[in-house]
Structure formats: C-alpha cells, structure tokens
Enzyme design. Structure first.
Site, short mmCIF file in Angstrom:
data_model
loop_
_atom_site.label_atom_id
_atom_site.label_comp_id
_atom_site.label_asym_id
_atom_site.label_seq_id
_atom_site.Cartn_x
_atom_site.Cartn_y
_atom_site.Cartn_z
N ARG A 51 0.81 -1.23 0.00
CA ARG A 51 0.00 0.00 0.00
C ARG A 51 0.84 1.27 0.00
O ARG A 51 0.57 2.18 -0.78
CB ARG A 51 -0.92 0.03 1.23
N THR A 52 1.79 1.35 0.90
CA THR A 52 2.50 2.63 1.04
C THR A 52 3.26 2.96 -0.24
O THR A 52 3.14 4.06 -0.78
CB THR A 52 3.46 2.57 2.25
N LYS A 80 25.90 -4.25 -1.70
CA LYS A 80 27.37 -4.30 -1.86
C LYS A 80 28.07 -3.65 -0.67
O LYS A 80 29.29 -3.50 -0.68
CB LYS A 80 27.78 -3.57 -3.14
N ARG A 101 11.31 3.82 3.27
CA ARG A 101 10.96 2.85 4.32
C ARG A 101 12.21 2.06 4.66
O ARG A 101 12.93 1.61 3.75
CB ARG A 101 9.85 1.89 3.86
N HIS A 129 5.04 5.80 11.51
CA HIS A 129 4.53 5.68 10.13
C HIS A 129 3.61 6.90 9.92
O HIS A 129 2.39 6.77 9.89
CB HIS A 129 3.78 4.37 9.98
N1 CP Z 1 -0.17 0.07 5.83
C1 CP Z 1 1.01 -0.27 5.29
O1 CP Z 1 2.05 0.30 5.65
O2 CP Z 1 0.96 -1.25 4.36
P1 CP Z 1 2.18 -1.76 3.48
O3 CP Z 1 3.16 -2.41 4.41
O4 CP Z 1 1.60 -2.68 2.46
O5 CP Z 1 2.81 -0.53 2.86
#
Ligand code: CP
Length: 301
Positions: A51-52, A80, A101, A129
């Site tokens: 999603r993110t 590497k 991320r 998040h």
């Molecule tokens: N909600 C969320 O962070 O989903 P993903 O890990 O799929 O990005």
C-alpha cells in the site's frame, strides 16, 4: 510545509495536519491534476510494502510527476555494502523528494539530516509511520464527521505497531478516549503512553475485544508484527490473540467503523468484509489522496 521532511507525525503541527486533510479532500474529488510535471520523487523501500509504496507511486503518477527507486534493498548497492548516508547523498542528486521505508528505527531521521531534499518517512522499524497516520486521521474524519471527542480502540500489536504509535500521538490533540487491547507482552510502549498522560486523556486497557466494542466509534485492528520478534516461539504464542468475527459486532454502535492499516493476516475474519462497518479497503484508497496532498505541500505546488 514547503521543503520540510516528515519523519514523525509531530514534525507537523495540528493545523498543518488538518491542512493536509483538507487538501486531500480536493484530490479525492479530482485526483488527476498535472501539477508535478518536471518533478522526480525517489521511492526507496528497504522493507516490503504494497500500500504505502504503490499509493505513493499512484499519487505521483496521477499528479504528472516521475518516480525512481527500488522496492528491494537487494537490488540496490546497499547489498554491496553502501552506507545509508551515501545512498541518500546520491539519491538527493537525482530527485526532488525522497520517500523511504527502512527497518531501523531512527533511520528516517538520520536520512533527513544528511539529505539535501526533503525525506518522507514511509515507516522506520517499529517506530513511526506518519503518512499512514495522516490517512487514518482522514478516514476517521470522513467516517465520523469529526476528529474530536471520539472513543477509539486499538487492538493487537501495540508494542511493535508503528501505525499505532503515530496515530495515538496524533489523536492526543483531539480529546480522544483510548481503549487499548493487546496481549500483556505487546502493550503500548510507555514512551507512547506518555503522550496520552501528558494530554490528561483517559485510557482503558482490556484483554478481550468484546469488552470494548459497545463503547467505541473506531475499532483499529492491527497485525501481530512477526518480523519484529527476536524469538519466533514468542510470536507463535501470541499470533492468534485476536480474531475479529462478524458475530462479535452485534453490540457495536451504529457509527462504528473498523479500520486496519493492512496487510491483515488472520486478525479480521473475512466474514466481517461485507459488513458496512468494515472500512479498511476505503482507508487504503484514501492513502492516495492524502499522499498527493502531502507531496503537493512539501514540493510547494
Ligand atoms: N499500511 C502499510 O504500511 O501497508 P504496506 O506495508 O503494504 O505498505
């Protein structure tokens, strides 16, 4: 917000957070606007995501910008031995904004200190998040008509769930009453609970979901975060702690909405999905509009 990084939800004031939600409402009405022409957004995912990552990419594409990046650290020079600092310094030269991320808590803050372009934290370990938090706020306001004075339950892995940490911190600005439901081993960390205490807000702790259900407006389910456990046996012990079934919603309020940042494993039974109170897929859709608004604010367009 122009040219600023978003690492923790507290990096933006309440007024700024609300400005993003208001702008997101405009994008929900009209998602295709070519306001990012000539802009390049780097998407660096050192941890898996559906999603993110894809909602950020969808947001940029719908606004006419370009996306570069990787979805697997093994396909980058990290494999590497390149340091995060060198990766960020390099990608700063190629882009106007970096979405990152990373599994290590604090990595996004570190990246924001070395980058010459803004950093958006798309999740750093079990810490924060903030973009999920903004889309959760948007969804709560959309479904309840307000963010103020709500009863909100958080269920599952409150210890490692970064989405929970960011959202609890944000909700302390809105006179929320918190209902916290988790196994003893996965309680909300005291560093996050401090925000509730400092705001003089009520919180109630339970071990059973059904005890909280009649009292709440939002039921925020979460996955037990297997990848954060150092002991696989401990995960096995708690992995099935909470499984929401449709029959458990009989005594719920009419306005209740069930949210989940997703992915789900088994904590929401599929028999809940057709219930109009289930709202987690609409919540994921809102991620596109909120991320469009955030990028537009940070890039000043
Ligand atoms: N909600 C969320 O962070 O989903 P993903 O890990 O799929 O990005």
């Amino acid at each position: 917000m122009k040219n600023r990084s978003l690492v923790s939800i507290n990096d933006f004031t309440k007024a700024e957070q609300l400005q993003i939600l208001d702008r997101a409402e405009e994008f929900e009405k009209n998602p295709n606007q070519r306001i990012l022409q000539g802009k390049v957004v780097a998407s660096l995912f050192f941890e898996p995501s559906t999603r993110t990552r894809l909602s950020f990419e969808s947001a940029v594409n719908r606004l006419g910008g370009r996306v570069i990046g990787f979805s697997d650290a093994n396909s980058s020079s990290t494999s590497k031995g390149e340091s995060l600092k060198d990766t960020i310094l390099t990608v700063s030269n190629y882009s106007d904004l970096i979405v990152m991320r990373h599994p290590i808590e604090g990595s996004a803050r570190w990246a924001s200190e070395v980058a010459s372009v803004p950093i958006i934290n798309a999740g750093d370990g079990a810490n924060q998040h903030p973009t999920q938090c903004l889309l959760d706020l948007y969804t709560i306001r959309q479904t309840q008509g307000t963010l103020d004075n709500l009863n909100i339950a958080f269920v599952g892995d409150l210890k490692y769930g970064r989405t929970v940490h960011s959202l609890v911190m944000a909700l302390t600005q809105f006179n929320t009453t918190f209902h916290l439901i988790s196994p003893t081993e996965l309680k909300l960390p005291s560093s996050v609970k401090m925000y509730i205490k400092d705001a003089n807000l009520e919180y109630h702790q339970y071990t059973e979901i059904t005890d909280a259900i009649p009292k709440i407006d939002i039921l925020f389910m979460t996955r037990i975060q297997r990848e954060r456990f150092s002991d696989p046996m401990e995960y096995e012990r708690v992995k099935n702690s909470y499984i929401l079934k449709n029959s458990m919603l009989e005594k719920s309020r009419q306005n209740l909405k069930i949210l989940h940042p997703l992915p789900r494993v088994n904590e929401i039974n599929e028999d809940v999905d057709p219930n109009p109170k289930a709202y987690y897929f609409q919540q994921a859709l809102n991620g596109v509009f909120v991320r469009q608004a955030l990028i537009a604010k940070i890039l000043g367009v």
